[in-house]
Scaffold this active site. Structure first.
Site, mmCIF file in Angstrom:
data_model
loop_
_atom_site.group_PDB
_atom_site.id
_atom_site.type_symbol
_atom_site.label_atom_id
_atom_site.label_comp_id
_atom_site.label_asym_id
_atom_site.label_seq_id
_atom_site.Cartn_x
_atom_site.Cartn_y
_atom_site.Cartn_z
ATOM 1 N NE ARG A 84 -14.099 -3.650 36.204
ATOM 2 C CZ ARG A 84 -14.245 -4.638 35.320
ATOM 3 N NH1 ARG A 84 -15.098 -4.489 34.330
ATOM 4 N NH2 ARG A 84 -13.529 -5.722 35.414
ATOM 5 N NE ARG B 168 -15.109 -8.275 37.847
ATOM 6 C CZ ARG B 168 -15.261 -8.425 36.535
ATOM 7 N NH1 ARG B 168 -16.158 -7.688 35.891
ATOM 8 N NH2 ARG B 168 -14.539 -9.293 35.878
ATOM 9 N NE ARG C 142 -14.896 -14.783 29.337
ATOM 10 C CZ ARG C 142 -15.463 -13.729 29.913
ATOM 11 N NH1 ARG C 142 -16.756 -13.592 29.954
ATOM 12 N NH2 ARG C 142 -14.705 -12.818 30.469
#
Ligand code: AP5
Length: 216
Positions: A127, A161, A88
């Site tokens: 999500r 999340r 990343r």
């Protein structure tokens, strides 16, 4: 086959990694999942990572490089792996080059999923995942066949999340553009990068990835 799925938060890296895992039998290595497991277990790494992840910032290179290096040594990675969310930063990419060379392994391809920022916010805030098996869903784009029942394991509990709220998603996107997008140049310059249209339907994106892999 060893590959990287590169893309911003919500681009579909996890969704596509699971599809490749099922199709090719190679293992998905998600640094996000590993860090969330460490946070849940309350390990030293988890304690260091928790607040950073909740702010939508990146955990330090040293921590994630250490986690990945150990994970690649496990026997199930011998047949190949899909890196999801790692590297990343350019520092992580350089460290990956060194550790793969030390382990006598090589990277076959880096697949970039290209998606517009506004679409990413919509994807992430919608999500949810099965609490039992971790199968991922979306309120609009990927609902279970029967409401509130996981297609894969029949589980009836779903979780979201903590970092999937709009404010944190915007911080994660800022981190992506500042720290991760330079990897497009890093791998492009090395001739490793293939880009696919991540805005398309899940199955269509999967088809583009299959084509890339078949053409290697
Ligand atoms: P991580 O867990 O890696 O999260 P992320 O990169 O932000 O990516 P996501 O998991 O949110 O998205 P995804 O691309 O996998 O999309 P998905 O397939 O789920 O990292 C979390 C945090 O951990 C970071 O912020 C950082 O703090 C830390 N971290 C992790 N790795 C690190 C590292 N290497 N260095 C430092 N820190 C690190 O799809 C999203 C939704 O969209 C789903 O609901 C799905 O069903 C839907 N969807 C997917 N594809 C499509 C499509 N084509 N069309 C419509 N809907 C779709």
């Amino acid at each position: 086959m060893n590959l990287i799925l590169l893309g911003p938060p919500g681009a579909g890296k996890g969704t596509q990694a699971k599809m490749i895992e099922d199709a090719l039998g190679i293992v998905q290595l998600s640094t996000g999942d590993m860090l969330r497991a460490a946070v849940a277990a309350g390990t030293e790494v988890g304690l260091k990572a928790k607040a950073v992840m909740e702010r939508g910032e990146l955990v330090s290179d040293d921590i994630v490089i250490g986690i990945i290096s150990e994970r690649i040594d496990e026997p199930d990675c011998a047949g190949g792996f899909i890196l999801d969310g790692f590297p990343r930063t350019v520092g992580q990419a350089e460290a990956l080059d060194v550790l793969l060379s030390d382990k006598d392994k090589k990277l076959n391809v880096v697949i970039e999923l290209k998606v517009d920022d506004e679409k990413l916010v919509e994807r992430i805030t919608g999500r949810f995942t099965c609490a039992k098996c971790g199968e991922g869903y979306h309120e609009t784009f990927k609902r279970p066949a029967e409401d509130d029942v996981c297609d894969k394991c029949g589980g009836t509990e779903f979780v979201r999340r903590k970092d999937d709220n709009e404010e944190t998603v915007r911080s994660r996107l800022t981190a992506y553009h500042a720290q991760t997008s330079p990897l497009i140049g890093y791998y492009g310059g090395a001739g490793m990068l293939r880009s696919v249209d991540g805005m398309a339907d899940i199955g269509v994106v999967g088809g583009q990835i299959t084509e890339v892999l078949n053409n290697l």
